[in-house]
Design an enzyme around this catalytic site. Structure first.
Site, PDB file in Angstrom:
ATOM      1  CG  ASP A 290      -1.582   9.442  -5.927  1.00  0.00           C
ATOM      2  OD1 ASP A 290      -1.381   9.871  -4.776  1.00  0.00           O
ATOM      3  OD2 ASP A 290      -0.884   8.562  -6.447  1.00  0.00           O
TER       4      ASP A 290
ATOM      5  CD  GLU B 290       1.453  16.254   3.261  1.00  0.00           C
ATOM      6  OE1 GLU B 290       1.097  16.369   2.085  1.00  0.00           O
ATOM      7  OE2 GLU B 290       2.419  15.556   3.607  1.00  0.00           O
ATOM      8  CG  ASP B 291      -1.860  15.212   0.163  1.00  0.00           C
ATOM      9  OD1 ASP B 291      -1.037  15.139   1.099  1.00  0.00           O
ATOM     10  OD2 ASP B 291      -1.858  14.399  -0.774  1.00  0.00           O
TER      11      ASP B 291
ATOM     12  N   GLY C  21       1.213  10.066   9.941  1.00  0.00           N
ATOM     13  CA  GLY C  21       1.964  11.205  10.475  1.00  0.00           C
ATOM     14  C   GLY C  21       3.470  11.027  10.368  1.00  0.00           C
TER      15      GLY C  21
ATOM     16  NE  ARG D  71      -0.814  12.836  -8.481  1.00  0.00           N
ATOM     17  CZ  ARG D  71      -0.417  12.582  -7.242  1.00  0.00           C
ATOM     18  NH1 ARG D  71      -1.006  13.153  -6.223  1.00  0.00           N
ATOM     19  NH2 ARG D  71       0.580  11.752  -7.024  1.00  0.00           N
TER      20      ARG D  71
ATOM     21  CG  ASP E 173      -2.828   7.397   6.293  1.00  0.00           C
ATOM     22  OD1 ASP E 173      -2.902   6.735   7.335  1.00  0.00           O
ATOM     23  OD2 ASP E 173      -3.351   7.039   5.235  1.00  0.00           O
TER      24      ASP E 173
ATOM     25  CG  PHE F 251      -6.767   4.823  -0.260  1.00  0.00           C
ATOM     26  CD1 PHE F 251      -5.551   4.834   0.392  1.00  0.00           C
ATOM     27  CD2 PHE F 251      -6.838   5.354  -1.546  1.00  0.00           C
ATOM     28  CE1 PHE F 251      -4.410   5.353  -0.209  1.00  0.00           C
ATOM     29  CE2 PHE F 251      -5.702   5.877  -2.163  1.00  0.00           C
ATOM     30  CZ  PHE F 251      -4.487   5.871  -1.485  1.00  0.00           C
TER      31      PHE F 251
HETATM   32  N1  HPA Z   1      -5.488   8.785  -0.170  1.00  0.00           N
HETATM   33  C1  HPA Z   1      -4.461   9.209  -0.946  1.00  0.00           C
HETATM   34  N2  HPA Z   1      -3.207   9.280  -0.536  1.00  0.00           N
HETATM   35  C2  HPA Z   1      -2.940   8.893   0.731  1.00  0.00           C
HETATM   36  C3  HPA Z   1      -3.958   8.441   1.596  1.00  0.00           C
HETATM   37  C4  HPA Z   1      -5.295   8.380   1.118  1.00  0.00           C
HETATM   38  O1  HPA Z   1      -6.275   7.989   1.817  1.00  0.00           O
HETATM   39  N3  HPA Z   1      -3.340   8.132   2.780  1.00  0.00           N
HETATM   40  C5  HPA Z   1      -2.004   8.401   2.609  1.00  0.00           C
HETATM   41  N4  HPA Z   1      -1.764   8.857   1.388  1.00  0.00           N
HETATM   42 MG    MG Z   2       0.931  13.982   0.685  1.00  0.00          MG
END
Ligand code: HPA
Ligand code: MG
Length: 196
Positions: free
Chosen positions: A172, A112-113, A118, A178, A116, A165
């Protein structure tokens, strides 16, 4: 209670770096505040995560599950490092890849990236239980420190970040950013320009 997962902690007062110190695409030059996590640091931390994950997974076949779209850069780079370890060390783990298409899995590594609140990951983990996986591990490049968190912590974390953010490295804002190597904090101008 599980021990806290160790990771690189980026504190709330972290200033990041001026955009002019790095290479930023011209089309985003007014849309970002600061470089927050330079690409080289992301790669160096990812290399170490690959080693920690290999150690924890044993030697059973694993399915690496990419959570699209934000996870694709981290997924590709993490798997490159895991592949290098498979080529060059005594231990090697056969691995297949998938992109959130549900089927029967043996061992699953969810890539996962960002975690946030959860909530997304909790939902995904609940869905996966129907497929009775042997073992599920979650690696997230970023975990946000936010009062909105449901308290979920992944098994492996690259960086813990403040409640801002962030964009870049496949993360993105309304599909933009991206195509940016570094993880950056978006500017007010950027928010306005690319708002939905
Ligand atoms: N950035 C991008 N995507 C996200 C974030 C963020 O900080 N938090 C949840 N999705
Ligand atoms: Mg994600």
């Amino acid at each position: 209670m599980a021990a806290a997962v160790e990771c690189v902690v980026i504190t709330d007062d972290e200033q990041g770096y001026g955009l002019d110190l790095f290479c930023i695409p011209k089309h985003y030059s007014n849309d970002l505040e600061r470089v927050f996590i330079p690409h080289g640091l992301i790669m160096d931390r990812t290399e170490r995560l690959a080693r920690d994950i290999m150690k924890a997974m044993g030697n059973h076949h694993i399915v690496a599950l990419c959570v699209l779209k934000g996870g694709y850069k981290f997924f590709a780079d993490l798997l490159d490092y895991i592949k290098a370890l498979n080529r060059n060390s005594d231990q090697s783990i056969p691995m297949t890849v998938d992109f959130i298409r549900l089927k029967s899995y043996c061992n699953v590594l969810i890539v996962e990236d960002i975690i946030d609140t959860g909530k997304t990951m909790q939902t995904l983990l609940n869905m996966l239980q129907d497929y009775k996986p042997n073992m599920v591990k979650v690696v997230s490049l970023l975990v946000k420190r936010t009062p909105r968190s449901v308290g979920y912590r992944p098994d492996f974390v690259g960086f813990e970040v403040p409640d801002k953010f962030v964009v870049g490295y496949a993360l993105d804002y309304n599909e933009y950013f991206r195509d940016l190597n570094h993880i950056c904090v978006i500017s007010e101008k950027g928010r306005e320009k690319y708002k939905a």
